[in-house]
Design a protein around this motif. Structure first.
Motif, PDB file in Angstrom:
ATOM      1  N   PHE A 126       0.829  -1.210   0.000  1.00 45.83           N
ATOM      2  CA  PHE A 126       0.000   0.000   0.000  1.00 45.83           C
ATOM      3  C   PHE A 126       0.865   1.262   0.000  1.00 45.83           C
ATOM      4  O   PHE A 126       0.535   2.248  -0.670  1.00 45.83           O
ATOM      5  N   SER A 127       1.950   1.235   0.775  1.00 47.01           N
ATOM      6  CA  SER A 127       2.804   2.420   0.849  1.00 47.01           C
ATOM      7  C   SER A 127       3.478   2.701  -0.492  1.00 47.01           C
ATOM      8  O   SER A 127       3.577   3.856  -0.921  1.00 47.01           O
ATOM      9  N   ALA A 151       0.775   4.013  -2.850  1.00 47.41           N
ATOM     10  CA  ALA A 151       0.398   5.388  -2.513  1.00 47.41           C
ATOM     11  C   ALA A 151       1.456   6.375  -2.993  1.00 47.41           C
ATOM     12  O   ALA A 151       1.125   7.428  -3.556  1.00 47.41           O
ATOM     13  N   ILE A 210       0.741   9.248  -5.766  1.00 48.72           N
ATOM     14  CA  ILE A 210       0.966  10.656  -5.436  1.00 48.72           C
ATOM     15  C   ILE A 210       1.902  11.295  -6.466  1.00 48.72           C
ATOM     16  O   ILE A 210       1.652  12.407  -6.956  1.00 48.72           O
ATOM     17  N   TYR A 267      -8.032   6.009  -6.391  1.00 46.49           N
ATOM     18  CA  TYR A 267      -7.256   4.907  -5.817  1.00 46.49           C
ATOM     19  C   TYR A 267      -6.604   5.307  -4.498  1.00 46.49           C
ATOM     20  O   TYR A 267      -6.409   4.470  -3.600  1.00 46.49           O
ATOM     21  N   LEU A 268      -6.252   6.585  -4.366  1.00 45.99           N
ATOM     22  CA  LEU A 268      -5.669   7.065  -3.109  1.00 45.99           C
ATOM     23  C   LEU A 268      -6.669   6.939  -1.968  1.00 45.99           C
ATOM     24  O   LEU A 268      -6.300   6.618  -0.834  1.00 45.99           O
ATOM     25  N   SER A 269      -7.941   7.192  -2.256  1.00 43.93           N
ATOM     26  CA  SER A 269      -8.976   7.046  -1.234  1.00 43.93           C
ATOM     27  C   SER A 269      -9.105   5.586  -0.797  1.00 43.93           C
ATOM     28  O   SER A 269      -9.309   5.297   0.389  1.00 43.93           O
ATOM     29  N   ILE A 320      -6.717   3.295  -0.850  1.00 46.35           N
ATOM     30  CA  ILE A 320      -5.555   2.974  -0.020  1.00 46.35           C
ATOM     31  C   ILE A 320      -5.697   3.585   1.368  1.00 46.35           C
ATOM     32  O   ILE A 320      -5.394   2.950   2.383  1.00 46.35           O
ATOM     33  N   ALA A 321      -6.176   4.838   1.422  1.00 47.21           N
ATOM     34  CA  ALA A 321      -6.343   5.512   2.714  1.00 47.21           C
ATOM     35  C   ALA A 321      -7.353   4.799   3.595  1.00 47.21           C
ATOM     36  O   ALA A 321      -7.269   4.864   4.828  1.00 47.21           O
ATOM     37  N   VAL A 358       0.555   5.068   6.681  1.00 45.81           N
ATOM     38  CA  VAL A 358       0.280   4.966   5.247  1.00 45.81           C
ATOM     39  C   VAL A 358      -1.032   5.662   4.891  1.00 45.81           C
ATOM     40  O   VAL A 358      -1.128   6.367   3.886  1.00 45.81           O
ATOM     41  N   ALA A 399      -2.097   9.335   2.454  1.00 44.06           N
ATOM     42  CA  ALA A 399      -2.880   8.975   1.269  1.00 44.06           C
ATOM     43  C   ALA A 399      -4.211   9.721   1.251  1.00 44.06           C
ATOM     44  O   ALA A 399      -4.658  10.206   0.205  1.00 44.06           O
ATOM     45  N   TYR A 441      -5.401  12.499  -1.436  1.00 44.43           N
ATOM     46  CA  TYR A 441      -6.652  12.302  -2.173  1.00 44.43           C
ATOM     47  C   TYR A 441      -7.466  13.588  -2.220  1.00 44.43           C
ATOM     48  O   TYR A 441      -7.917  14.016  -3.296  1.00 44.43           O
TER      49      TYR A 441
END
Length: 220
Positions: A32-33, A36, A40, A126-128, A130-131, A181, A185, A189
């Motif tokens: 995930f890190s 992310a 980004i 996708y950032l959301s 992962i967050a 992480v 993220a 987002y």
């Protein structure tokens, strides 16, 4: 006394030790890190006015439409693909021969804009994901570590704290890493979402101006 103090552990923990103590949950959290960070970096490059709107191409299209040069405008759009160029090209494709219907052209541009605007936002969304998932995986690692700790207590480990140390470390570390992480993220987002919203509103205005230029040129 001096020798005892020197031989006592310093309390410092290496990254490798944290990884081992975190257990299985560290692997998806590491994935995930990395994802992310990549998203980004990608969005920082792609979600920009120069990349999405391409003002220099828009100026060329506007100039060609102002002259009534539909073929030239189509060529510019085809040679410089982008959001505004693709939307304009979709509108020009509705012009058949000498038949020009402003409403049909506008409708085609609106339909194309929906598709064009939805595409880049996927990479932001996708950032959301992962967050949201990173802290949940961290919590799952916490539950896993606590289950192991209670199991060791049930097996007689209450009098041997060292048997519980790894399980408790797993429970605490995975939650912390999940938040480390997830928080950046989530911030990224909302940052890119806000920037993209501003750009998409400008896209709508620019496409409206191009449509007005086209209508004015062809109705003169």
């Amino acid at each position: 006394m001096a020798q005892d103090a020197a031989s006592a552990p310093s309390g410092d923990v290496s990254l490798g030790q944290l990884w081992n103590q975190g257990g299985w949950a560290m692997y998806p959290l590491a994935a995930f890190s990395i994802a992310a960070f990549g998203l980004i970096l990608f969005n920082a490059i792609s979600v920009r006015e120069k990349t999405l709107l391409k003002p220099e191409v828009t100026a060329q299209i506007d100039e060609a439409l102002g002259r009534g040069d539909l073929a030239g405008a189509k060529t510019i759009c085809e040679e410089n693909p982008g959001m505004i160029a693709n939307i304009t090209h979709a509108g020009l494709a509705r012009i058949k021969g000498d038949v020009f219907d402003p409403a049909a052209v506008e409708k085609a541009m609106e339909e194309s804009s929906v598709e064009e605007v939805a595409g880049p936002f996927i990479n932001i969304s996708y950032l959301s994901i992962i967050a949201t998932l990173a802290p949940m995986v961290g919590m799952l690692g916490t539950v896993s570590g606590m289950i192991k700790a209670f199991r060791n207590i049930a097996l007689g480990g209450m009098g041997k704290p060292e048997l519980l140390a790894d399980n408790i470390s797993e429970a605490l570390i995975t939650t912390a890493v999940g938040l480390i992480v997830g928080i950046p993220a989530m911030f990224a987002y909302f940052f890119f979402k806000s920037r993209y919203a501003k750009l998409t509103s400008r896209i709508a205005r620019t496409c409206g101006d191009l449509h007005t230029t086209l209508v004015s040129a062809l109705t003169r």
